[in-house]
Design a protein around this motif. Structure first.
Motif, mmCIF file in Angstrom:
data_model
loop_
_atom_site.group_PDB
_atom_site.id
_atom_site.type_symbol
_atom_site.label_atom_id
_atom_site.label_comp_id
_atom_site.label_asym_id
_atom_site.label_seq_id
_atom_site.Cartn_x
_atom_site.Cartn_y
_atom_site.Cartn_z
ATOM 1 N N GLU A 1 -18.533 30.417 31.665
ATOM 2 C CA GLU A 1 -18.615 29.654 30.407
ATOM 3 C C GLU A 1 -18.117 30.458 29.211
ATOM 4 N N THR A 2 -18.440 31.758 29.210
ATOM 5 C CA THR A 2 -18.028 32.587 28.073
ATOM 6 C C THR A 2 -16.583 33.072 28.224
ATOM 7 N N LEU A 3 -16.182 33.487 29.435
ATOM 8 C CA LEU A 3 -14.843 34.067 29.608
ATOM 9 C C LEU A 3 -13.742 33.024 29.642
ATOM 10 N N SER A 4 -14.055 31.817 30.054
ATOM 11 C CA SER A 4 -13.005 30.797 30.143
ATOM 12 C C SER A 4 -12.407 30.499 28.771
ATOM 13 N N GLU A 5 -13.161 30.853 27.722
ATOM 14 C CA GLU A 5 -12.659 30.614 26.365
ATOM 15 C C GLU A 5 -11.545 31.598 25.982
ATOM 16 N N ILE A 6 -11.515 32.775 26.635
ATOM 17 C CA ILE A 6 -10.520 33.772 26.201
ATOM 18 C C ILE A 6 -9.287 33.844 27.104
ATOM 19 N N LYS A 7 -9.303 33.132 28.228
ATOM 20 C CA LYS A 7 -8.123 33.018 29.100
ATOM 21 C C LYS A 7 -7.467 34.366 29.390
ATOM 22 N N ASP A 8 -8.216 35.221 30.075
ATOM 23 C CA ASP A 8 -7.788 36.590 30.374
ATOM 24 C C ASP A 8 -7.383 36.646 31.844
ATOM 25 N N ASP A 9 -6.121 36.976 32.125
ATOM 26 C CA ASP A 9 -5.668 36.853 33.523
ATOM 27 C C ASP A 9 -6.089 38.024 34.411
ATOM 28 N N PRO B 1 -20.670 19.671 34.678
ATOM 29 C CA PRO B 1 -19.739 20.202 33.674
ATOM 30 C C PRO B 1 -18.838 21.315 34.223
ATOM 31 N N ILE B 2 -19.411 22.253 34.955
ATOM 32 C CA ILE B 2 -18.611 23.354 35.508
ATOM 33 C C ILE B 2 -17.594 22.789 36.505
ATOM 34 N N ALA B 3 -18.045 21.882 37.355
ATOM 35 C CA ALA B 3 -17.140 21.289 38.344
ATOM 36 C C ALA B 3 -15.995 20.550 37.647
ATOM 37 N N ARG B 4 -16.346 19.815 36.580
ATOM 38 C CA ARG B 4 -15.340 19.070 35.822
ATOM 39 C C ARG B 4 -14.334 20.030 35.194
ATOM 40 N N GLU B 5 -14.856 21.110 34.633
ATOM 41 C CA GLU B 5 -14.007 22.095 33.956
ATOM 42 C C GLU B 5 -13.059 22.775 34.955
ATOM 43 N N LEU B 6 -13.588 23.088 36.139
ATOM 44 C CA LEU B 6 -12.777 23.766 37.162
ATOM 45 C C LEU B 6 -11.941 22.783 37.983
ATOM 46 N N ARG B 7 -12.175 21.500 37.758
ATOM 47 C CA ARG B 7 -11.505 20.440 38.550
ATOM 48 C C ARG B 7 -11.745 20.600 40.048
ATOM 49 N N VAL B 8 -12.998 20.811 40.381
ATOM 50 C CA VAL B 8 -13.398 20.888 41.794
ATOM 51 C C VAL B 8 -14.610 19.974 41.977
ATOM 52 N N PRO B 9 -14.880 19.556 43.219
ATOM 53 C CA PRO B 9 -16.095 18.749 43.432
ATOM 54 C C PRO B 9 -17.349 19.575 43.146
ATOM 55 N N GLN B 10 -18.362 18.906 42.612
ATOM 56 C CA GLN B 10 -19.631 19.603 42.356
ATOM 57 C C GLN B 10 -20.134 20.210 43.665
ATOM 58 N N GLY B 11 -20.604 21.451 43.601
ATOM 59 C CA GLY B 11 -21.108 22.124 44.790
ATOM 60 C C GLY B 11 -20.080 23.034 45.453
ATOM 61 N N SER B 12 -18.831 22.944 45.002
ATOM 62 C CA SER B 12 -17.778 23.768 45.614
ATOM 63 C C SER B 12 -18.020 25.256 45.365
ATOM 64 N N MET B 13 -17.624 26.061 46.358
ATOM 65 C CA MET B 13 -17.584 27.509 46.162
ATOM 66 C C MET B 13 -16.130 27.886 45.880
ATOM 67 N N VAL B 14 -15.936 28.741 44.884
ATOM 68 C CA VAL B 14 -14.567 29.136 44.542
ATOM 69 C C VAL B 14 -14.444 30.645 44.318
ATOM 70 N N CYS B 15 -13.253 31.147 44.673
ATOM 71 C CA CYS B 15 -12.805 32.468 44.213
ATOM 72 C C CYS B 15 -11.507 32.138 43.486
ATOM 73 N N MET B 16 -11.564 32.104 42.149
ATOM 74 C CA MET B 16 -10.476 31.522 41.364
ATOM 75 C C MET B 16 -10.014 32.463 40.258
ATOM 76 N N ARG B 17 -8.717 32.709 40.229
ATOM 77 C CA ARG B 17 -8.169 33.521 39.136
ATOM 78 C C ARG B 17 -8.264 32.717 37.844
ATOM 79 N N ALA B 18 -8.486 33.415 36.729
ATOM 80 C CA ALA B 18 -8.605 32.723 35.437
ATOM 81 C C ALA B 18 -7.316 31.984 35.123
ATOM 82 N N MET B 19 -7.476 30.808 34.525
ATOM 83 C CA MET B 19 -6.291 29.988 34.227
ATOM 84 C C MET B 19 -5.707 30.385 32.870
#
Lengths: 283, 283
Positions: free
Chosen positions: A245-253, A265-283
């Motif tokens: 929530e805090t780091l997504s605001e600064i878009k640090d690759d 909200p997190i699922a919506r923000e990440l565009r994944v289904p709620q409950g998903s597990m992710v290892c995702m590079r910052a966008m």
């Protein structure tokens, strides 16, 4: 990440849990809740849930006179997670499984209603799940070239899974200098530097404080020391929703998020289904 | 009744339901929730939940641009309840059973999570339950001597059970002049004067408006006409939590509460177990 419409009721429900767990006194509970309502009245559309909620929670802690309402819960989580991790066959475990376990450990979060007794049985089931987004190849590739890794922890309990993963990282990338960060003091069930010390992270990493009790990495609140390490790191592994929530605001690759998208909200923000597990590079 | 500590999260959850049912637009939902948070920041320890919540809900209605988010839900409740009541064998029903049915009807409340499809099957089960507090002997005794009864309705759906009870009251006490009150306009799933008219209350009673959309009977907000009837009534039957929350502050011994204590604050206030059905004279 700025607040979504669901964040208000979620925070209100967490405040109710805080006063219930924090005091038996109905009058104090009511005063704590009125303080929460007043503080939450300051919300605006740019509020970051982790930061905003932390300020509200700390206000409630002050009013109910309990600076660490989740103390017992956190100790229970740590004890149970330590046991679960010690029962896992670690010798032949590969790095990818250890990474997945670190995400699985992220479900241990009382604040969204998880009972620590279920840790053991759930771990096995979740290890069988696929990551919905899996940038771990890139993460491991970049770790091979990195000198400094900053690892941002999330909750108590979970940190024992982090320790297992960090141990494997240190084995695979022995040249890597690893910093592992915890909170400066108690806030909900987040791991503090003290929790990290007790969990023995110094075996593989240097333990540092974010310098604040605010959940996540609010860069205007962290200590000078933390900011300096944050600036020098080649890669940052950020566990859990608060760090996202805090780091997504600064878009640090340099950032990779390891988390389970527990809420809408997190699922919506990440565009994944709620409950998903992710290892995702910052966008 | 002044707010209890649980009332804040409950109101926040209701606001979330309102924006979800009231608009598909995520931006509007967020603006509605921010308005809710700001309005709820004005809470104080003397706030009466029914009044305070209504003001917040109406503020949310304005921001999301939907003046009656529960319209469809209320219509469904009314339709289902009308059918359930029409299937009940009314000919030989005694007054006490009709009173109990009027309380049973009080569970039809979407705002606390009830699905209207379950009305039929639950009615039978609940009719078998004892009233936890039962002052109905005194109520019937006093009705025998009363000239004017004011009957304060609560929710849509429920009003069809009220109509059955009021019909039986009119049979048992034919001399009684009965006023039945509904809200001036839509507020959550409360029955409006229009709902009462559609349900055909004029067969047994005179329908009046409280003169406000605020839930319950906030005596500083009701119309002059309502206040006059309220003043003249010999007895007042108050259905549901909202009427209790507002009237319990004025300690009027003409009032009998007919309700199910759905939430902990009401149960705590009435000193009954949560979930109890009561017919209770005002204290």
């Amino acid at each position: 990440m700025k607040i979504h419409y669901e964040c208000f009721a979620c925070a209100a429900n967490q405040c109710q849990k805080i006063v219930e767990i924090g005091t038996e006194d109905l009058g104090l509970r009511k005063r704590g809740i009125i303080e929460a309502a007043k503080l939450m009245g300051r919300i605006n559309e740019d509020s970051i849930p982790a930061v905003f909620d932390s300020e509200v929670f700390l206000g409630v802690y002050r009013v109910i006179g309990n600076d660490d309402p989740f103390k017992d819960y956190k100790e229970l989580s740590n004890r149970l997670a330590e046991k679960v991790v010690s029962d896992i066959e670690k010798e032949k475990m590969d790095l990818r499984t250890a990474l997945k376990l670190a995400i699985v450990g992220n479900v241990i979060d009382f604040a969204v209603g998880y009972s620590p007794e279920r840790i053991g049985e759930d771990v096995g089931a979740m290890l069988g799940e696929e990551l919905y987004v899996d940038h771990s190849d890139e993460l491991f590739d970049r770790l091979g070239k990195a000198k400094i890794l900053l690892y941002l922890t999330d909750n108590c309990g979970e940190i024992y899974f982090d320790r297992l993963f960090i141990g494997k990282l240190k084995e695979a990338f022995p040249h890597l200098k690893i910093y592992v960060a915890g909170k400066e003091g108690p806030i909900i069930n987040d791991a503090t530097v003290e929790d990290l010390e007790r969990a023995g992270f110094e075996e593989f990493a240097r333990i540092i404080s974010t310098g604040t009790r605010i959940v996540g990495v609010p860069l205007d609140r962290v200590s000078e020391e933390f900011r300096e390490v944050f600036g020098r790191a080649d890669l940052i592994i950020a566990k859990g929703q608060g760090n996202f929530e805090t780091l997504s605001e600064i878009k640090d690759d340099r950032v990779f998020y390891l988390l389970r998208a527990k809420c809408r909200p997190i699922a919506r923000e990440l565009r994944v289904p709620q409950g998903s597990m992710v290892c995702m590079r910052a966008m």
